[in-house]
Design a protein around this motif. Structure first.
Motif, mmCIF file in Angstrom:
data_model
loop_
_atom_site.group_PDB
_atom_site.id
_atom_site.type_symbol
_atom_site.label_atom_id
_atom_site.label_comp_id
_atom_site.label_asym_id
_atom_site.label_seq_id
_atom_site.Cartn_x
_atom_site.Cartn_y
_atom_site.Cartn_z
ATOM 1 N N LYS A 168 -0.199 -1.059 36.817
ATOM 2 C CA LYS A 168 1.016 -0.589 36.978
ATOM 3 C C LYS A 168 1.456 -0.549 38.644
ATOM 4 C CE LYS A 168 1.584 2.399 33.212
ATOM 5 N NZ LYS A 168 1.843 3.835 32.463
ATOM 6 N N LYS A 169 0.328 -0.455 39.420
ATOM 7 C CA LYS A 169 0.350 -0.314 40.776
ATOM 8 C C LYS A 169 0.083 -1.660 41.729
ATOM 9 C CE LYS A 169 -1.034 4.518 41.104
ATOM 10 N NZ LYS A 169 0.364 5.042 41.389
ATOM 11 N N PHE A 170 -0.245 -2.792 40.955
ATOM 12 C CA PHE A 170 -0.466 -3.914 41.733
ATOM 13 C C PHE A 170 -0.203 -5.238 41.104
ATOM 14 C CE2 PHE A 170 -3.327 -7.441 43.607
ATOM 15 C CZ PHE A 170 -2.911 -7.181 44.854
ATOM 16 N N ALA A 171 0.700 -6.203 41.958
ATOM 17 C CA ALA A 171 1.034 -7.436 41.337
ATOM 18 C C ALA A 171 0.847 -8.362 42.255
ATOM 19 C CB ALA A 171 2.315 -7.432 40.748
ATOM 20 N N VAL A 172 0.727 -9.667 41.842
ATOM 21 C CA VAL A 172 0.969 -10.820 42.844
ATOM 22 C C VAL A 172 1.831 -11.944 42.569
ATOM 23 C CG1 VAL A 172 -0.361 -12.630 44.405
ATOM 24 C CG2 VAL A 172 -1.555 -10.405 43.633
ATOM 25 N N PRO A 173 3.146 -11.630 42.822
ATOM 26 C CA PRO A 173 4.179 -12.582 42.322
ATOM 27 C C PRO A 173 4.193 -13.941 43.208
ATOM 28 C CG PRO A 173 5.260 -10.850 43.240
ATOM 29 C CD PRO A 173 3.730 -10.594 43.291
ATOM 30 N N ILE A 174 4.687 -14.919 42.859
ATOM 31 C CA ILE A 174 5.346 -16.173 43.610
ATOM 32 C C ILE A 174 6.845 -16.039 43.680
ATOM 33 C CG2 ILE A 174 5.377 -18.704 43.878
ATOM 34 C CD1 ILE A 174 2.629 -18.825 42.256
ATOM 35 N N PHE B 108 9.292 -20.723 49.747
ATOM 36 C CA PHE B 108 8.205 -20.399 48.638
ATOM 37 C C PHE B 108 7.101 -19.582 49.332
ATOM 38 C CE2 PHE B 108 10.161 -24.025 46.263
ATOM 39 C CZ PHE B 108 10.577 -23.582 45.147
ATOM 40 N N THR B 109 6.918 -18.259 48.562
ATOM 41 C CA THR B 109 5.841 -17.484 49.073
ATOM 42 C C THR B 109 5.038 -16.670 48.337
ATOM 43 O OG1 THR B 109 7.560 -15.690 49.378
ATOM 44 C CG2 THR B 109 7.205 -16.804 51.287
ATOM 45 N N VAL B 110 3.936 -16.154 48.408
ATOM 46 C CA VAL B 110 2.992 -15.360 47.727
ATOM 47 C C VAL B 110 3.164 -13.984 48.186
ATOM 48 C CG1 VAL B 110 0.782 -15.097 47.004
ATOM 49 C CG2 VAL B 110 1.565 -17.398 47.115
ATOM 50 N N ASP B 111 3.539 -13.141 47.593
ATOM 51 C CA ASP B 111 3.649 -11.628 47.934
ATOM 52 C C ASP B 111 3.307 -10.491 47.263
ATOM 53 O OD1 ASP B 111 6.487 -12.328 49.692
ATOM 54 O OD2 ASP B 111 6.650 -13.445 47.879
ATOM 55 N N PRO B 112 1.921 -10.144 47.528
ATOM 56 C CA PRO B 112 1.462 -8.979 46.954
ATOM 57 C C PRO B 112 1.960 -7.792 47.303
ATOM 58 C CG PRO B 112 -0.291 -10.378 48.329
ATOM 59 C CD PRO B 112 1.126 -11.046 48.643
ATOM 60 N N THR B 113 2.346 -7.066 46.103
ATOM 61 C CA THR B 113 3.031 -5.979 45.995
ATOM 62 C C THR B 113 2.263 -4.632 45.576
ATOM 63 O OG1 THR B 113 4.958 -7.484 45.533
ATOM 64 C CG2 THR B 113 5.191 -4.878 45.007
ATOM 65 N N GLU B 114 2.337 -3.688 46.254
ATOM 66 C CA GLU B 114 1.475 -2.383 45.842
ATOM 67 C C GLU B 114 2.411 -1.328 45.532
ATOM 68 O OE1 GLU B 114 -1.669 0.005 45.284
ATOM 69 O OE2 GLU B 114 -1.789 -1.931 45.467
ATOM 70 N N THR B 115 2.525 -0.788 44.424
ATOM 71 C CA THR B 115 3.327 0.681 44.353
ATOM 72 C C THR B 115 2.319 1.675 44.327
ATOM 73 O OG1 THR B 115 4.626 -0.612 42.587
ATOM 74 C CG2 THR B 115 4.615 1.758 42.487
ATOM 75 N N GLY C 92 10.128 5.112 41.970
ATOM 76 C CA GLY C 92 9.029 4.550 42.501
ATOM 77 C C GLY C 92 9.135 3.874 43.930
ATOM 78 N N ILE C 93 8.123 4.000 44.623
ATOM 79 C CA ILE C 93 8.068 3.387 46.132
ATOM 80 C C ILE C 93 7.088 2.259 46.231
ATOM 81 C CG2 ILE C 93 7.923 3.651 48.587
ATOM 82 C CD1 ILE C 93 8.732 6.694 47.698
ATOM 83 N N TYR C 94 7.570 1.047 46.678
ATOM 84 C CA TYR C 94 6.492 -0.062 46.751
ATOM 85 C C TYR C 94 6.464 -0.606 48.317
ATOM 86 C CZ TYR C 94 10.208 -3.528 45.805
ATOM 87 O OH TYR C 94 11.484 -3.958 46.008
ATOM 88 N N ALA C 95 5.456 -1.454 48.506
ATOM 89 C CA ALA C 95 5.297 -2.064 49.676
ATOM 90 C C ALA C 95 5.028 -3.629 49.373
ATOM 91 C CB ALA C 95 4.173 -1.442 50.516
ATOM 92 N N VAL C 96 5.524 -4.510 50.103
ATOM 93 C CA VAL C 96 5.261 -5.957 49.873
ATOM 94 C C VAL C 96 4.987 -6.541 51.212
ATOM 95 C CG1 VAL C 96 7.916 -6.438 50.054
ATOM 96 C CG2 VAL C 96 6.462 -7.901 48.754
ATOM 97 N N GLU C 97 4.212 -7.645 50.966
ATOM 98 C CA GLU C 97 4.015 -8.459 52.323
ATOM 99 C C GLU C 97 3.467 -9.840 51.872
ATOM 100 O OE1 GLU C 97 -0.974 -7.118 53.029
ATOM 101 O OE2 GLU C 97 0.566 -6.670 54.512
ATOM 102 N N GLY C 98 4.053 -10.979 52.437
ATOM 103 C CA GLY C 98 3.772 -12.153 51.844
ATOM 104 C C GLY C 98 3.753 -13.194 53.019
ATOM 105 N N VAL C 99 3.180 -14.285 52.524
ATOM 106 C CA VAL C 99 3.027 -15.568 53.449
ATOM 107 C C VAL C 99 3.607 -17.063 52.596
ATOM 108 C CG1 VAL C 99 0.808 -15.803 52.791
ATOM 109 C CG2 VAL C 99 1.613 -16.987 54.962
ATOM 110 N N GLY C 100 4.058 -17.924 53.228
ATOM 111 C CA GLY C 100 4.352 -19.125 52.639
ATOM 112 C C GLY C 100 5.228 -20.043 53.380
#
Length: 342
Positions: free
Chosen positions: A142-148, A206-213, A221-229
């Motif tokens: 519920k707290k961590f995802a890695v979307p493209i 196109f980026t990979v963006d790990p997201t932490e809730t 809910g509040i989340y932070a996201v950072e990515g590179v691509g």
């Protein structure tokens, strides 16, 4: 004996037989009822005697049906709806292979749109406009995802940028005509600077963006996201052109539309990071509305070219292919997006 007499005798015999069968059934029913009553009385007496007996070795033995009733757990409707069973013990078991141990889906999908704001050097050349995004990927809890993620962000151009570019095109046209004095008699003719001039810039990535809730309640809910691509930046310059098409009912028709006359591209690695909030429509809903703001920074590699500052530095500058070096400047902007997560 007459026929009537024979029939009367037969009828009396049938009545007597029916009465005998009825009496037997009533007696059997009464006997069964007495037996049931006697059994119940015996069970009651046994329970009462066992309960109030002064003997220490006599234990209370409730009837079998009482033990059965004591072992039955009450039915929980909400548990049945969520887990598919009226009773459960230990950790909950979730149905299907698309769920994590905490009940969250293994996959995340989202899409949205909003506005884009250039910052830093980009703010000198470009104006705010719009952008869209969409993403999917693996959700580990519920707290961590890695979307493209795919993003398309568009910008306008400032009036000063367009005025400077018109001046560059005019200078380049004059240099070409000066270097080719007989251009008027050639098939290509002499150079003419485009006027009026319009322009825009867009970036797709196109980026990979790990997201932490890091905060999730029943609704917010509040989340932070950072990515590179990978980021692809394109600047287009346009001018109105008139075209003619044939209408089968009204004959030839003329229309005017902006046509791209010059464009520049730059590919580079970029980074993004930001914060967002989510809102669940209901406690049991998987869909969430989100709003987020990020900062994007692209490491464009600077390319030499012709600008207003150096256009007259050489009479052969018209031969230089890059008339808008600002497209290869390092780029920063703020995309603010709203959308739905699944």
């Amino acid at each position: 004996m007459s026929t009537l007499s024979k029939f009367s005798s037969f009828l009396r015999g049938a009545l007597v037989l029916t009465a005998a069968v009825g009496c037997g059934a009533v007696m059997n029913a009464q006997t069964a009822g007495d037996a049931t009553t006697a059994t119940a009385t015996a069970n009651t007496s046994l329970t009462a005697n066992s309960t109030y007996s002064s003997s220490a070795d006599q234990a209370v033995v409730p009837p079998a049906n009482v033990n059965l009733a004591m072992n039955v757990k009450p039915f929980n409707f909400l548990n049945a709806m969520q887990y598919g069973s009226g009773s459960r013990s230990g950790a909950p078991r979730y149905r299907g292979g698309n769920s994590n141990a905490d009940g969250s889906s293994r996959w995340i999908f989202y899409g949205g749109g909003g506005i884009t704001l250039p910052v830093g050097d980009a703010n000198t050349y470009f104006t705010p406009s719009w952008g869209i995004q969409g993403g999917f990927g693996r959700q580990f809890s519920k707290k961590f995802a890695v979307p493209i993620e795919f993003d398309y962000d568009k910008f306008g151009m400032t009036a000063q940028t367009l005025a400077n570019q018109e001046q560059v095109y005019n200078l380049m046209a004059n240099q070409y005509n000066a270097a080719n004095p007989g251009c008027a008699g050639t098939a290509n003719g002499c150079a003419v600077a485009p006027n009026p001039l319009d322009g825009n810039m867009h970036i797709w990535s196109f980026t990979v963006d790990p997201t932490e809730t890091f905060s999730q309640g029943d609704s917010w809910g509040i989340y932070a996201v950072e990515g590179v691509g990978f980021y692809h930046k394109v600047s287009n310059f346009l001018t109105p052109e008139t075209e003619t098409f044939f209408d089968p009912f009204f004959g030839p028709e003329a229309f005017t539309a902006n046509q791209v006359i010059d464009h520049y591209t730059s590919n580079a690695v970029g980074f993004n990071g930001g914060l967002g909030v989510t809102y669940k429509f209901s406690k049991f809903s998987n869909e969430r509305f989100y709003a987020e703001a990020r900062f994007v920074y692209i490491e464009n590699s600077q390319r030499a070219g012709i600008s207003v500052a150096n256009a007259n530095s050489s009479p052969n500058n018209y031969l230089v292919a890059n008339d808008f070096p600002a497209n290869s400047n390092k780029t920063g902007y703020l995309p603010i997006k709203f959308g739905i997560r699944f």
